[in-house]
Scaffold this active site. Structure first.
Site, PDB file in Angstrom:
ATOM      1  N   LEU A 157       0.817  -1.214   0.000  1.00 30.30           N
ATOM      2  CA  LEU A 157       0.000   0.000   0.000  1.00 30.30           C
ATOM      3  C   LEU A 157       0.848   1.259   0.000  1.00 30.30           C
ATOM      4  O   LEU A 157       0.404   2.327  -0.430  1.00 30.30           O
ATOM      5  CB  LEU A 157      -0.908   0.014   1.239  1.00 30.30           C
ATOM      6  CG  LEU A 157      -1.914  -1.119   1.341  1.00 30.30           C
ATOM      7  CD1 LEU A 157      -2.605  -1.088   2.706  1.00 30.30           C
ATOM      8  CD2 LEU A 157      -2.944  -1.029   0.233  1.00 30.30           C
ATOM      9  N   GLY A 158       2.051   1.164   0.522  1.00 28.38           N
ATOM     10  CA  GLY A 158       2.920   2.327   0.615  1.00 28.38           C
ATOM     11  C   GLY A 158       4.139   1.982   1.436  1.00 28.38           C
ATOM     12  O   GLY A 158       4.308   0.852   1.916  1.00 28.38           O
ATOM     13  N   GLY A 175       6.889   3.916   4.375  1.00 32.19           N
ATOM     14  CA  GLY A 175       7.274   5.060   5.181  1.00 32.19           C
ATOM     15  C   GLY A 175       8.585   4.820   5.881  1.00 32.19           C
ATOM     16  O   GLY A 175       9.340   3.897   5.538  1.00 32.19           O
ATOM     17  N   GLY A 176       8.867   5.660   6.886  1.00 29.29           N
ATOM     18  CA  GLY A 176      10.118   5.543   7.613  1.00 29.29           C
ATOM     19  C   GLY A 176      10.242   4.224   8.351  1.00 29.29           C
ATOM     20  O   GLY A 176      11.337   3.721   8.572  1.00 29.29           O
ATOM     21  N   PHE A 177       9.115   3.635   8.750  1.00 26.99           N
ATOM     22  CA  PHE A 177       9.121   2.374   9.484  1.00 26.99           C
ATOM     23  C   PHE A 177       9.406   1.207   8.550  1.00 26.99           C
ATOM     24  O   PHE A 177      10.128   0.277   8.881  1.00 26.99           O
ATOM     25  CB  PHE A 177       7.757   2.199  10.167  1.00 26.99           C
ATOM     26  CG  PHE A 177       7.638   0.980  11.023  1.00 26.99           C
ATOM     27  CD1 PHE A 177       7.850   1.075  12.394  1.00 26.99           C
ATOM     28  CD2 PHE A 177       7.298  -0.245  10.498  1.00 26.99           C
ATOM     29  CE1 PHE A 177       7.729  -0.041  13.203  1.00 26.99           C
ATOM     30  CE2 PHE A 177       7.185  -1.365  11.291  1.00 26.99           C
ATOM     31  CZ  PHE A 177       7.398  -1.259  12.658  1.00 26.99           C
ATOM     32  N   GLY A 178       8.811   1.275   7.371  1.00 26.79           N
ATOM     33  CA  GLY A 178       8.948   0.179   6.422  1.00 26.79           C
ATOM     34  C   GLY A 178       7.712   0.095   5.550  1.00 26.79           C
ATOM     35  O   GLY A 178       6.844   0.963   5.584  1.00 26.79           O
ATOM     36  N   PRO A 179       7.594  -0.979   4.731  1.00 27.86           N
ATOM     37  CA  PRO A 179       6.447  -1.106   3.828  1.00 27.86           C
ATOM     38  C   PRO A 179       5.173  -1.495   4.583  1.00 27.86           C
ATOM     39  O   PRO A 179       5.219  -2.097   5.652  1.00 27.86           O
ATOM     40  CB  PRO A 179       6.886  -2.226   2.885  1.00 27.86           C
ATOM     41  CG  PRO A 179       7.852  -3.042   3.682  1.00 27.86           C
ATOM     42  CD  PRO A 179       8.575  -2.077   4.569  1.00 27.86           C
ATOM     43  N   LYS A 218       1.982  -3.425   8.742  1.00 28.96           N
ATOM     44  CA  LYS A 218       3.187  -2.593   8.671  1.00 28.96           C
ATOM     45  C   LYS A 218       4.378  -3.450   9.117  1.00 28.96           C
ATOM     46  O   LYS A 218       4.402  -3.947  10.242  1.00 28.96           O
ATOM     47  CB  LYS A 218       3.039  -1.367   9.566  1.00 28.96           C
ATOM     48  CG  LYS A 218       4.237  -0.422   9.496  1.00 28.96           C
ATOM     49  CD  LYS A 218       4.155   0.666  10.553  1.00 28.96           C
ATOM     50  CE  LYS A 218       3.130   1.711  10.230  1.00 28.96           C
ATOM     51  NZ  LYS A 218       3.245   2.889  11.143  1.00 28.96           N
ATOM     52  N   ASP A 239       4.937  13.741  14.193  1.00 29.79           N
ATOM     53  CA  ASP A 239       5.136  13.446  12.768  1.00 29.79           C
ATOM     54  C   ASP A 239       3.816  13.563  12.004  1.00 29.79           C
ATOM     55  O   ASP A 239       3.474  12.698  11.192  1.00 29.79           O
ATOM     56  CB  ASP A 239       5.738  12.053  12.596  1.00 29.79           C
ATOM     57  CG  ASP A 239       6.388  11.873  11.216  1.00 29.79           C
ATOM     58  OD1 ASP A 239       6.710  12.897  10.581  1.00 29.79           O
ATOM     59  OD2 ASP A 239       6.566  10.722  10.795  1.00 29.79           O
TER      60      ASP A 239
END
Length: 829
Positions: free
Chosen positions: A515-516, A518-522, A537, A634
């Site tokens: 889906l996307g 970010g800084g954490f991961g996919p 996540k 954030d």
């Protein structure tokens, strides 16, 4: 001897001159005496010059009234002869022969109004003090005989009381004007009632119009809008020694002054001043659910629902025909077959289960409260033992609250209120399992760990033994814990998902299901065996974030429940993986719509306005209403998810901080600056200082993005402005702010709402944190309860950097940030 006589005479004459001067000065400025009167053309002024007493006429009226006003006549705080107006300018104010303050018709000597106090000294004066209180005082003893604060009209000011006496039943109440231009006693009044659990009632004639709910030491439980900073400062004294309970408010900042009035249509209005200049004005509008008993007995009112009235589980409308016609006054009754079993059990039957409770969150508690001292568990026990007890609730200040009659005036809030436990048959009870879970959670100890990475909250298992530690090293980690150094973090509070099931649900984490990122991961979409959709996540091995952020997100969001926060369903910590499982958001994130040339058209102004308000309410919950006080750190468009109805949900709590303290301006310091450039306020990006005002700044940027449809970072190559914030500020100074509005949503019908949002956004991104409003005030601004918005001051990050510094900055952070990707670590100066 002659010399001595001459000096005595000289001193005596000087004394007489001084006394005469002082008497004249005092009477002219702040005092009325029997020999110094006040006519229609004169005024007396408090020593600090803030207040005046004199005659005035309302707009569009020729009647004359004696009143006290702050700064000017439009800010009237008290009227003497509101129901006995003078028809001309013949009024005279003086002290009569009995010592009372009176208003006379100077032409015929008829008394128009009097303080009407019997058996008082004939030697008295009336003085207007620096609080705006007109005090009639015995000159000999200095005793106060009468004062205007104890006889209010429609308006309250700092230190003024609203009071009631348990013994004499005497009250200090407020009565509205009859109309906008008629100050005579109107149809609405406000008084302190139910002194065992004090609350304010607004009456319409003799009928209850609205009530605040009981006082809990800080706010009224039925008035979550009191959480705004502008209504702080209230204090209740339950007994001043003679049986009188009273409520008063004041400002800690003495440069502030406020007038809280009861309007002629039954609402509350606050006008606030700073250094004698009006700062804000807002009216607390009432919705349909605010009207007393709107949905009748056992009926719950929710202004966000259609229809607004509903019956609880196990109840049905008493009159179905009237209910279907939106006449809800008869309320609800228990359905047949769902009767309570208490009396049957008391008679010795063992064939039925004991009654239980159905919990309703964020509720305004019903009227007619009985209370007792006790803890929350005792409330439930005591209520179950009493067959007449139909509901209970708990507040640490009030204690246990019980209701034995019809539950009347129930309202569901989007935030605030209390958990209300309604007695139901065992088959409808919803809280027994939750109680057990709460009991298990008491064995967990939460302690803050402060280090170079900042303060994070970890759950430490109290019974950790050396042998078990050794066994775990040999056999591998248990599925419900994570080892970090010598610290074990338990995840018992969350459901644990099996890795294989998540792998199957996401088709082995196939890229087509991503889906996307970010800084954490996919983040992957998954479909469970039962068809339920989830979002997974997965912590990336290359992520700048790590186990601390993972645990931080688990521990923060697992304790939060709000319609504008994404719901964490569980986690998985098998095979060295750290994964979080969330509810699936079919419309992905806000940025997917907002910055896409085609998709943005779907977001008309109504949708954008609802998204803005929803985000603000989510932040308000984090800052004020949740069990924890949380700063997100954030907030940005990619972290706002949209459900199927376009309701916004704040997500990604990996960088959030749980903070202590009750002041909104409390600051914390960190050497590890995390977040996203463009959304960071200057004090955080430059110095590592963060507070609630940091989130307010980020929200301001987000608000400007939503109105304009443009990314904050899209101005990187703009010749004048460093960011969208700077560009908006430039347009504001040029009086061209309308051009900021996204052409896709511009509509003349909504232009004022759009401009208001831009104004609020600029207030949020002001350079100095103390000048930014807190989020509770922002919510009131957005729903137009604050009608007067102050002009914004200078915003942060306005000027364009020179090319060399810009290029250097870009290179230095190229490895850690890419547009909206979260920065995992930047050393603050």
């Amino acid at each position: 001897m002659a010399f001595l006589s001459h000096n005595i005479n000289h001193l005596f004459i000087t004394f007489l001159i001084f006394c005469t001067f002082y008497s004249c000065y005092s009477s002219v400025n702040d005092t009325i005496t029997s020999s110094k009167s006040l006519n229609d053309q004169g005024t007396i002024t408090s020593n600090n010059t803030n207040f005046n007493l004199g005659f005035f006429s309302p707009i569009n009226s020729t009647n004359r009234y004696l009143g006290i006003w702050y700064i000017n006549e439009t800010n009237n705080i008290w009227i003497a002869n509101r129901d006995q107006p003078l028809k001309d300018s013949s009024g005279l104010v003086t002290i009569d022969k009995y010592g009372n303050l009176v208003i006379l018709n100077n032409q015929n000597g008829i008394i128009i109004w009097t303080t009407n106090i019997s058996n008082i000294s004939r030697n008295s004066t009336a003085q207007l003090n620096d609080l705006g209180n007109l005090i009639l005082r015995d000159i000999n003893s200095g005793e106060t005989i009468w004062d205007s604060f104890s006889h209010p009209t429609d308006a309250g000011v700092p230190t003024m009381r609203i009071a009631a006496n348990k013994v004499t039943h005497e009250k200090i109440a407020f009565v509205s004007w009859k109309s906008e231009n008629d100050p005579s006693s109107g149809h609405f009044s406000a008084s302190l009632e139910r002194l065992d659990a004090p609350e304010i009632f607004i009456w319409h004639d003799k009928n209850i119009h609205w009530r605040t709910g009981p006082w809990n030491g800080t706010v009224f439980l039925g008035s979550p809008r009191m959480l705004t900073e502008y209504l702080f400062g209230w204090a209740l004294n339950p007994d001043d020694g003679d049986g009188t309970a009273y409520l008063t408010y004041d400002f800690a900042d003495k440069t502030k002054f406020g007038i809280l009035s009861l309007t002629y249509h039954g609402t509350l209005k606050l006008v606030e001043y700073i250094n004698k200049t009006e700062f804000l004005s807002f009216e607390i509008d009432q919705n349909e659910c605010d009207f007393y008993g709107k949905c009748g007995p056992f009926g719950s009112c929710d202004n966000s629902s259609v229809p607004i009235c509903s019956c609880f589980e196990g109840f049905e409308p008493k009159n179905l025909v009237e209910w279907s016609l939106s006449n809800w006054t008869n309320g609800c009754v228990r359905k047949k077959g769902f009767n309570l079993k208490c009396e049957i059990l008391k008679n010795g039957s063992s064939d039925v289960k004991q009654d239980g409770f159905s919990v309703k969150h964020n509720m305004k508690v019903p009227d007619f409260i009985e209370r007792s001292v006790g803890n929350q568990n005792q409330c439930e026990t005591d209520c179950l033992e009493n067959c007449s007890c139909l509901a209970h609730a708990y507040d640490p200040y009030i204690g246990c609250m019980y209701w034995s009659g019809d539950l009347i005036d129930l309202q569901k809030f989007s935030y605030g209120g209390v958990d209300l436990f309604i007695r139901v048959p065992a088959e409808l009870a919803t809280v027994a399992d939750n109680k057990k879970k709460k009991g298990l959670n008491k064995s967990l100890i939460i302690i803050p760990i402060v280090g170079g990475i900042g303060a994070l909250t970890f759950v430490i298992c109290a019974y950790l033994l050396w042998r078990k530690c050794s066994a775990r090293h040999k056999e591998g980690q248990p599925q419900n814990s994570i080892m970090r150094g010598q610290k074990q973090m338990k995840l018992d509070e969350l459901p644990l998902y099996d890795f294989k099931k998540l792998e199957t649900a996401t088709n082995n984490f196939h890229i087509d299901n991503m889906l996307g990122k970010g800084g954490f991961g996919p983040v992957y979409k998954g479909i469970m065996e039962d068809g339920h959709e989830i979002a997974v996540k997965r912590l990336s091995k290359a992520s700048g974030q790590g186990i601390e952020e993972f645990m931080n997100e688990v521990l923060v969001i697992s304790k939060l429940q709000h319609r504008n926060l994404v719901r964490l369903m569980g986690c998985c910590v098998e095979r060295g993986e750290q994964m979080l499982v969330y509810e699936f958001m079919p419309n992905k994130s806000l940025d997917a719509f907002l910055f896409d040339p085609l998709q943005k058209r779907i977001l008309d102004w109504r949708k954008r306005s609802n998204i803005i308000e929803g985000i603000a309410r989510g932040i308000l919950y984090l800052h004020r209403d949740s069990r924890l006080r949380i700063i997100h750190r954030d907030l940005k468009a990619s972290n706002i998810l949209l459900d199927g109805n376009m309701i916004p949900k704040i997500s990604d709590f990996g960088l959030a901080r749980i903070v202590k303290g009750g002041e909104e301006d409390d600051e914390a310091n960190t050497k590890r600056v995390v977040g996203t450039y463009g959304y960071m306020p200057p004090e955080y990006a430059m110095e590592g200082l963060f507070s609630e005002k940091s989130d307010v700044y980020s929200f301001g940027v987000l608000l400007l993005e939503i109105v304009s449809g443009r990314r904050n970072s899209s101005f990187y190559h703009h010749e004048d402005s460093l960011s969208l914030v700077g560009f908006a500020w430039k347009l504001w100074l040029e009086d061209n702010i309308r051009s900021l509005i996204d052409p896709e949503v511009w509509d003349p019908c909504f232009e004022s709402s759009m401009l208001r949002c831009i104004h609020i956004g600029l207030l949020c991104v002001q350079e100095l944190p103390r000048e930014r409003p807190n989020i509770s005030t922002v919510v009131l601004m957005l729903i137009s309860e604050i009608t007067h918005l102050p002009p914004p001051g200078k915003v942060a990050f306005v000027y364009k950097q020179n090319p060399r510094s810009t290029q250097s900055s870009q290179k230095s952070h190229q490895s850690t940030s890419n547009n909206n990707v979260t920065l995992s670590e930047v050393q603050g100066r």
